[in-house]
Design a protein around this motif. Structure first.
Motif, PDB file in Angstrom:
ATOM      1  N   ARG A 176       0.847  -1.096  -0.199  1.00 13.83           N
ATOM      2  CA  ARG A 176      -0.013   0.088   0.094  1.00 13.83           C
ATOM      3  C   ARG A 176       0.824   1.205  -0.053  1.00 13.83           C
ATOM      4  NH1 ARG A 176      -5.236  -1.132   0.820  1.00 13.83           N
ATOM      5  NH2 ARG A 176      -5.820  -3.205   1.377  1.00 13.83           N
TER       6      ARG A 176
ATOM      7  N   ALA B  55       2.300   1.749  -3.584  1.00  9.82           N
ATOM      8  CA  ALA B  55       1.413   2.255  -4.306  1.00  9.82           C
ATOM      9  C   ALA B  55       1.071   3.541  -4.415  1.00  9.82           C
ATOM     10  CB  ALA B  55       0.128   1.342  -4.291  1.00  9.82           C
ATOM     11  N   ARG B  56       1.539   4.325  -3.384  1.00 11.43           N
ATOM     12  CA  ARG B  56       1.346   5.714  -3.403  1.00 11.43           C
ATOM     13  C   ARG B  56       2.391   6.664  -4.268  1.00 11.43           C
ATOM     14  NH1 ARG B  56       1.382   4.867   2.772  1.00 11.43           N
ATOM     15  NH2 ARG B  56      -0.877   4.678   3.251  1.00 11.43           N
TER      16      ARG B  56
ATOM     17  N   GLU C  97       2.073  -6.050 -11.952  1.00  7.90           N
ATOM     18  CA  GLU C  97       0.677  -5.884 -11.839  1.00  7.90           C
ATOM     19  C   GLU C  97       0.050  -7.076 -10.776  1.00  7.90           C
ATOM     20  OE1 GLU C  97      -0.949  -5.875 -15.654  1.00  7.90           O
ATOM     21  OE2 GLU C  97      -0.505  -3.840 -15.910  1.00  7.90           O
TER      22      GLU C  97
ATOM     23  N   ALA D  83      -1.888  -6.446  -7.468  1.00  7.35           N
ATOM     24  CA  ALA D  83      -3.296  -7.285  -7.706  1.00  7.35           C
ATOM     25  C   ALA D  83      -3.636  -8.259  -6.528  1.00  7.35           C
ATOM     26  CB  ALA D  83      -3.539  -7.848  -9.081  1.00  7.35           C
TER      27      ALA D  83
ATOM     28  N   ILE E 171      -5.648  -3.831  -4.008  1.00  4.57           N
ATOM     29  CA  ILE E 171      -5.552  -2.344  -3.941  1.00  4.57           C
ATOM     30  C   ILE E 171      -5.367  -1.746  -5.423  1.00  4.57           C
ATOM     31  CG2 ILE E 171      -4.195  -2.333  -1.778  1.00  4.57           C
ATOM     32  CD1 ILE E 171      -1.713  -1.827  -3.086  1.00  4.57           C
ATOM     33  N   GLU E 172      -5.623  -0.564  -5.220  1.00  2.66           N
ATOM     34  CA  GLU E 172      -5.765   0.067  -6.674  1.00  2.66           C
ATOM     35  C   GLU E 172      -4.281   0.162  -7.363  1.00  2.66           C
ATOM     36  OE1 GLU E 172      -6.940   4.345  -8.630  1.00  2.66           O
ATOM     37  OE2 GLU E 172      -7.213   4.074  -6.517  1.00  2.66           O
ATOM     38  N   MET E 173      -4.435  -0.232  -8.438  1.00  2.00           N
ATOM     39  CA  MET E 173      -2.789  -0.152  -9.200  1.00  2.00           C
ATOM     40  C   MET E 173      -2.000   1.219  -9.231  1.00  2.00           C
ATOM     41  SD  MET E 173      -1.283  -2.772 -10.461  1.00  2.00           S
ATOM     42  CE  MET E 173      -2.712  -3.844 -10.737  1.00  2.00           C
TER      43      MET E 173
ATOM     44  N   LYS F 248       0.197   4.301 -10.253  1.00  2.00           N
ATOM     45  CA  LYS F 248       0.363   5.294 -11.440  1.00  2.00           C
ATOM     46  C   LYS F 248       1.376   4.809 -12.047  1.00  2.00           C
ATOM     47  CE  LYS F 248      -2.634   8.904 -10.004  1.00  2.00           C
ATOM     48  NZ  LYS F 248      -2.869  10.236  -9.751  1.00  2.00           N
TER      49      LYS F 248
END
Length: 395
Positions: free
Chosen positions: A269, A272-273, A290, A294, A298-300, A302
Motif C-alpha cells: 500500500r 502504491a502511493r 501488476e 493485484a 489495492i488500486e494499481m 500510477k
C-alpha cells in the motif's frame, strides 16, 4: 566462399548422391544427365577446396564435408518449396526486399535492372504468386511475397551455415554466432559466457544485437539472429519458436538513495502511493508488477512512464521519487555506488524465467552448440538455476 557463386540444382545433386549413393541415381532425381552431375560435382569440390565423396567401384561414399553439407542443402530446399527457384532469382528477390527498389537491388547485387525485373517476375510466375507490387515510386512485397522472402532468408542461412561448417574442416574459420540480448541477459550470464567462449574459439565472429523482445523476435524468426536470450514468454505465441529456461529471476523494488521510503520496510500500500516506471504491458516484468499489487486488492499504482531501458530507468530514478522493478544485477554498479537502493524483493512466485529462445527448426553448428553450453554453465551457478535439458539443441 560466397553462397551466390553456387548453383542450387548442383547442390541438390550433392544431397541426392549422399542419399542414393550413386551419380546415376542422383542425376535421375534432379533431372540432369549423369555427365552434367559429374561435372557439377567436380566444380563444387574445386570451389570448396576438398572432396565431397570417395569414388569407389560400388558407388560414392560421402566425406565428412558432404555429410555436413547435405542436411543443410535439404533444409534450404525445403524452405524454398519450389523447383523453380534458382540462385539468381533467390538473390534478386532478397535484394529487392532489402532495398525496396529495382535500381537499389541492381546496385547491391551488381546485376542489371532488367535482370532483377526478369528474375523476380519469372519467380512469381513459376510460383503462381504475386510477390511484389508498385506503391508510388517504391516496390513493396505482397503478403505472399513476405512469406516467400522470409522462407528464402532461412534457406540462405542454411546454405551459408553448411558452407561455413565445411570451410572450418579446411582450417578456414568462417563461422559466426548472432545473439539477440535482452536487458537482463546483458547484466548476468551473457558477458561471462562470451569471455569463456572466445577463449576457446578466438576465430569465431560473435555478434550481439541488444534490444527489447519486439525488436529482436522478427530477426530471430527470419534467420538474422541465431538465438535470443532474456525473459521467456508464457504462453509462447510464436509457433515456430521454442524456449529453453536457464534460471528464475526475482526482481526487486528499486529507488533512489534518499527516497522517502529509504530505511523502511514498505508494504504494498505504501509502494502504491508513488509513481512507477515499468516496461509496457505484455512483458514479464510488467506482469509481475501488476500481480504484485493485484494480490492484495489495492488500486494499481500510477505508471506515467513506460520504459524497459535500464539506462533510462536509472536516470529517472536518480532524479525523482519514482520506483521501478529490476533485477539487482541490472543496476549492481549503481547500488554499489550508493546512487540507488533496494526496497525489497518480490515474492519468488512473482519472478520471471530467463532463458534461450530459438527457431524450432534451428540446427546449431558445433560452435553454436559450444556457446549454448557456455550459457548453461554461466547460469548454473546463479540463484534460481534450472539446470535445463539442452539435448534437443545440442544433439
Amino acid at each position: 566462399m560466397n553462397v551466390w557463386d553456387l548453383n542450387l540444382r548442383h547442390l541438390l545433386a550433392v544431397a541426392r548422391i549422399v542419399e542414393f549413393g550413386t551419380v546415376s541415381a542422383a542425376a535421375t532425381a534432379v533431372n540432369l544427365s549423369q555427365p552434367a552431375v559429374t561435372q557439377a560435382l567436380s566444380r563444387l569440390e574445386g570451389q570448396i577446396g576438398m572432396p565431397l565423396f570417395d569414388r569407389r567401384h560400388d558407388g560414392m561414399v560421402p566425406t565428412v564435408a558432404a555429410l555436413l553439407l547435405a542436411p543443410r542443402i535439404d533444409a534450404a530446399m525445403a524452405r524454398m518449396s519450389s523447383p523453380y527457384v534458382t540462385m539468381s532469382r533467390l538473390r534478386a528477390l532478397l535484394a529487392l526486399a532489402d532495398v525496396g527498389s529495382y535500381a537499389g537491388a541492381s546496385h547491391v547485387t551488381g546485376l542489371s535492372v532488367p535482370s532483377i525485373h526478369r528474375a523476380v517476375a519469372d519467380l512469381g510466375t513459376a510460383m503462381r504468386r504475386k510477390l511484389v507490387e508498385r506503391r508510388g515510386r517504391a516496390v513493396a512485397l505482397t503478403e505472399a511475397g513476405v512469406q516467400v522472402v522470409n522462407a528464402f532468408r532461412l534457406a540462405k542461412v542454411e546454405l551459408e551455415t553448411g558452407l561455413s561448417e565445411v570451410a572450418a574442416l579446411n582450417g578456414q574459420e568462417t563461422r559466426s554466432i548472432a545473439v539477440g540480448a535482452m536487458p537482463l541477459s546483458r547484466a548476468r550470464i551473457l558477458p561471462r559466457a562470451v569471455t569463456h567462449f572466445i577463449r576457446r574459439y578466438p576465430m569465431v565472429k560473435l555478434g550481439i544485437a541488444e534490444g527489447a523482445r519486439p525488436e529482436l523476435v522478427e530477426p530471430l524468426r527470419h534467420g538474422a539472429l541465431d538465438m535470443m536470450i532474456g525473459a521467456l514468454r508464457d504462453p509462447l505465441l510464436e509457433e515456430d519458436l521454442v524456449q529453453i529456461p536457464l534460471f528464475d529471476d526475482v526482481p526487486a523494488v528499486i529507488a533512489r538513495a534518499g527516497h522517502p521510503l529509504a530505511g523502511t520496510a514498505p508494504d504494498r500500500r505504501e509502494l502504491a502511493r508513488y509513481g512507477w516506471v515499468v516496461p509496457p504491458r505484455g512483458t514479464p516484468l510488467r506482469e509481475s508488477f501488476e500481480r504484485h499489487f493485484a494480490e492484495v486488492g489495492i488500486e494499481m499504482p500510477k505508471v506515467p512512464i513506460e520504459s524497459g531501458s535500464v539506462m533510462t530507468l536509472r536516470e529517472i530514478l536518480i532524479d525523482s521519487d519514482f520506483l521501478t522493478l529490476l533485477s539487482p544485477d541490472q543496476v549492481s554498479v549503481e547500488l554499489e555506488a550508493g546512487w540507488l537502493i533496494q526496497l525489497g524483493a518480490l515474492p519468488p512466485e512473482l519472478g520471471r524465467t530467463i532463458g534461450l529462445t530459438c527457431r524450432a527448426s534451428w540446427r546449431p553448428t558445433e560452435v553454436q552448440r559450444a556457446f549454448i553450453e557456455e550459457l548453461a554453465e554461466a547460469s548454473a551457478g546463479l540463484p534460481g538455476a534450472l539446470h535445463p535439458d539442452l539435448s534437443p539443441l545440442l544433439g
